[in-house]
Design a protein around this motif. Sequence first.
Motif, PDB file in Angstrom:
ATOM      1  N   LEU A  74      20.212 -22.899 -30.192  1.00  0.00           N
ATOM      2  CA  LEU A  74      21.592 -22.478 -29.912  1.00  0.00           C
ATOM      3  C   LEU A  74      22.032 -21.372 -30.861  1.00  0.00           C
ATOM      4  N   TRP A  75      21.632 -21.457 -32.110  1.00  0.00           N
ATOM      5  CA  TRP A  75      21.977 -20.405 -33.068  1.00  0.00           C
ATOM      6  C   TRP A  75      21.339 -19.070 -32.677  1.00  0.00           C
ATOM      7  N   VAL A  76      20.075 -19.123 -32.263  1.00  0.00           N
ATOM      8  CA  VAL A  76      19.404 -17.881 -31.876  1.00  0.00           C
ATOM      9  C   VAL A  76      20.020 -17.314 -30.606  1.00  0.00           C
ATOM     10  N   ARG A  77      20.397 -18.180 -29.680  1.00  0.00           N
ATOM     11  CA  ARG A  77      21.063 -17.699 -28.466  1.00  0.00           C
ATOM     12  C   ARG A  77      22.369 -16.998 -28.817  1.00  0.00           C
ATOM     13  N   GLN A  78      23.120 -17.571 -29.763  1.00  0.00           N
ATOM     14  CA  GLN A  78      24.368 -16.960 -30.192  1.00  0.00           C
ATOM     15  C   GLN A  78      24.110 -15.614 -30.867  1.00  0.00           C
ATOM     16  N   ALA A  79      23.048 -15.561 -31.704  1.00  0.00           N
ATOM     17  CA  ALA A  79      22.721 -14.317 -32.396  1.00  0.00           C
ATOM     18  C   ALA A  79      22.268 -13.242 -31.423  1.00  0.00           C
ATOM     19  N   ALA A  80      21.452 -13.616 -30.438  1.00  0.00           N
ATOM     20  CA  ALA A  80      20.998 -12.656 -29.432  1.00  0.00           C
ATOM     21  C   ALA A  80      22.175 -12.148 -28.611  1.00  0.00           C
ATOM     22  N   HIS A  81      23.095 -13.043 -28.299  1.00  0.00           N
ATOM     23  CA  HIS A  81      24.303 -12.655 -27.567  1.00  0.00           C
ATOM     24  C   HIS A  81      25.103 -11.630 -28.359  1.00  0.00           C
ATOM     25  N   ALA A  82      25.281 -11.876 -29.657  1.00  0.00           N
ATOM     26  CA  ALA A  82      26.037 -10.948 -30.501  1.00  0.00           C
ATOM     27  C   ALA A  82      25.333  -9.604 -30.616  1.00  0.00           C
ATOM     28  N   ALA A  83      24.009  -9.646 -30.769  1.00  0.00           N
ATOM     29  CA  ALA A  83      23.253  -8.413 -31.006  1.00  0.00           C
ATOM     30  C   ALA A  83      23.045  -7.597 -29.734  1.00  0.00           C
ATOM     31  N   CYS A  84      22.965  -8.265 -28.582  1.00  0.00           N
ATOM     32  CA  CYS A  84      22.548  -7.577 -27.358  1.00  0.00           C
ATOM     33  C   CYS A  84      23.609  -7.497 -26.269  1.00  0.00           C
ATOM     34  N   ASP A  85      24.638  -8.319 -26.365  1.00  0.00           N
ATOM     35  CA  ASP A  85      25.533  -8.432 -25.207  1.00  0.00           C
ATOM     36  C   ASP A  85      27.006  -8.350 -25.576  1.00  0.00           C
ATOM     37  N   CYS A  86      27.313  -7.876 -26.763  1.00  0.00           N
ATOM     38  CA  CYS A  86      28.716  -7.791 -27.193  1.00  0.00           C
ATOM     39  C   CYS A  86      28.993  -6.412 -27.801  1.00  0.00           C
ATOM     40  N   PRO A  87      29.019  -5.359 -26.980  1.00  0.00           N
ATOM     41  CA  PRO A  87      29.237  -4.018 -27.529  1.00  0.00           C
ATOM     42  C   PRO A  87      30.589  -3.857 -28.206  1.00  0.00           C
ATOM     43  N   GLU A  88      31.548  -4.712 -27.846  1.00  0.00           N
ATOM     44  CA  GLU A  88      32.872  -4.603 -28.450  1.00  0.00           C
ATOM     45  C   GLU A  88      32.963  -5.340 -29.789  1.00  0.00           C
ATOM     46  N   MET A  89      31.954  -6.133 -30.137  1.00  0.00           N
ATOM     47  CA  MET A  89      31.992  -6.912 -31.371  1.00  0.00           C
ATOM     48  C   MET A  89      31.818  -5.987 -32.576  1.00  0.00           C
ATOM     49  N   PRO A  90      32.648  -6.123 -33.611  1.00  0.00           N
ATOM     50  CA  PRO A  90      32.488  -5.288 -34.804  1.00  0.00           C
ATOM     51  C   PRO A  90      31.101  -5.442 -35.410  1.00  0.00           C
ATOM     52  N   SER A  91      30.585  -4.351 -35.958  1.00  0.00           N
ATOM     53  CA  SER A  91      29.253  -4.350 -36.555  1.00  0.00           C
ATOM     54  C   SER A  91      29.111  -5.439 -37.610  1.00  0.00           C
ATOM     55  N   GLU A  92      30.147  -5.615 -38.428  1.00  0.00           N
ATOM     56  CA  GLU A  92      30.084  -6.607 -39.501  1.00  0.00           C
ATOM     57  C   GLU A  92      29.987  -8.029 -38.948  1.00  0.00           C
ATOM     58  N   GLU A  93      30.635  -8.270 -37.812  1.00  0.00           N
ATOM     59  CA  GLU A  93      30.572  -9.598 -37.217  1.00  0.00           C
ATOM     60  C   GLU A  93      29.197  -9.871 -36.617  1.00  0.00           C
ATOM     61  N   VAL A  94      28.614  -8.854 -35.997  1.00  0.00           N
ATOM     62  CA  VAL A  94      27.253  -8.999 -35.466  1.00  0.00           C
ATOM     63  C   VAL A  94      26.295  -9.356 -36.600  1.00  0.00           C
ATOM     64  N   THR A  95      26.372  -8.597 -37.687  1.00  0.00           N
ATOM     65  CA  THR A  95      25.493  -8.838 -38.828  1.00  0.00           C
ATOM     66  C   THR A  95      25.694 -10.225 -39.401  1.00  0.00           C
ATOM     67  N   ALA A  96      26.954 -10.641 -39.545  1.00  0.00           N
ATOM     68  CA  ALA A  96      27.257 -11.955 -40.105  1.00  0.00           C
ATOM     69  C   ALA A  96      26.720 -13.070 -39.223  1.00  0.00           C
ATOM     70  N   THR A  97      26.894 -12.928 -37.914  1.00  0.00           N
ATOM     71  CA  THR A  97      26.422 -13.952 -36.977  1.00  0.00           C
ATOM     72  C   THR A  97      24.907 -14.089 -37.043  1.00  0.00           C
TER      73      THR A  97
END
Length: 378
Positions: free
Chosen positions: A284-307
């Motif tokens: 589940l953690w990896v799914r969340q990380a992949a979602h942040a890295a690959c499917d959330c263009p509006e997510m701030p860079s810092e949030e992607v990195t943190a996730t």
Amino acid sequence: MSNSGHEMIEEERSVFRGRLNHLFADWKARPFTPTENLFPSDLLKSLRQSGILDALLFVEEGGLGLASPSDRGQFLSLLLRRTGYLSLSLGRCLEGHVNVIRLVALYGTQEQRHTLATTSKKGILTGIWVTDGDPPVTIRKEGGLCRLSGIKGFASGVNEVGLALITATTEQEESVMLLVPTTDAARRQPGPGKLTGMQASGTGAYDFTGLTVSAQDILGTAGDYLRQPEFSAGAWRGSAVAIGAMDRLVDLLREELLARKRVHNPHQLCRIGDAMILQKTASLWVRQAAHAACDCPEMPSEEVTATVNLARLAVERAALELITLVQRGLGLSAFVKGRAVEQIIRDLATYLRQPAPDEALTEGAAWFVSHDWPEDCL
């Protein structure tokens, strides 16, 4: 691209998922052979022959873009997890191959994309070697060319990789990326020593001293390699590989306890239940990380990195706890060399030693201290 073009690519992606599942089932059914010192060439050959490696390439070069965020990481996560199950060593090298494709897609010229695609279609593995040896790799201008000097250490698949993405320090003390052929056997050197695990990945060193490159071989601009969020966000892929090994350990624990007729012992049932919780939590953690890295263009860079940083540490913690559970559940048989469970435990423990874990944890936590936790994580 037209809607019909998108639909065609989606159909082809579905075909490749089917091929991957078929390949996985075939290799999973094969008996374990204790060949930890040999690079898993046969498995890599199977991936090549199935066309899966070509599908990772850019759409404009005849691939399906499965290494790009356009697939939202779904196929890529499955590929890396399945490969990690069958061979952590190949999973490590394959993740490096994907990393090269990603960086060239982001920062490369059309000519560099074509060079990478041509190399990959020939069945040549690419690698990313950024850890300096002694001396470190530098680059300096000499007329119209640039001369390299120095060694890259911890070069995974050094005997297999034919094209490497490396970093080099310029005369202005800036870091640049380059795509460099690495087919000269005389430049290959032993690694830092014999690792306790991951030996099949063939980690060695490569001496670039005296090689000349052109300005066209430089990828992007100075500092691009460390540019966020790509630098940290890609760590989810390594975690996906690690989960594959976790899947394998859970299967081995269950299978051996079934063979011993001990699977219904209440203490063993507790271990199996705990192992499944760890497995699912990491997934589940990896799914969340992949979602942040690959499917959330509006997510701030810092949030992607943190996730992704927090996901990386969650997977590490779960994997280490799983290793202890399996060793307790199987006893001394989990320590017998030549057995699958013993080799996979050593490989996984070695693989998990990624750099700067404390920094990843504190930086990830620091972001969420000052921001709301995303709603889809609640």
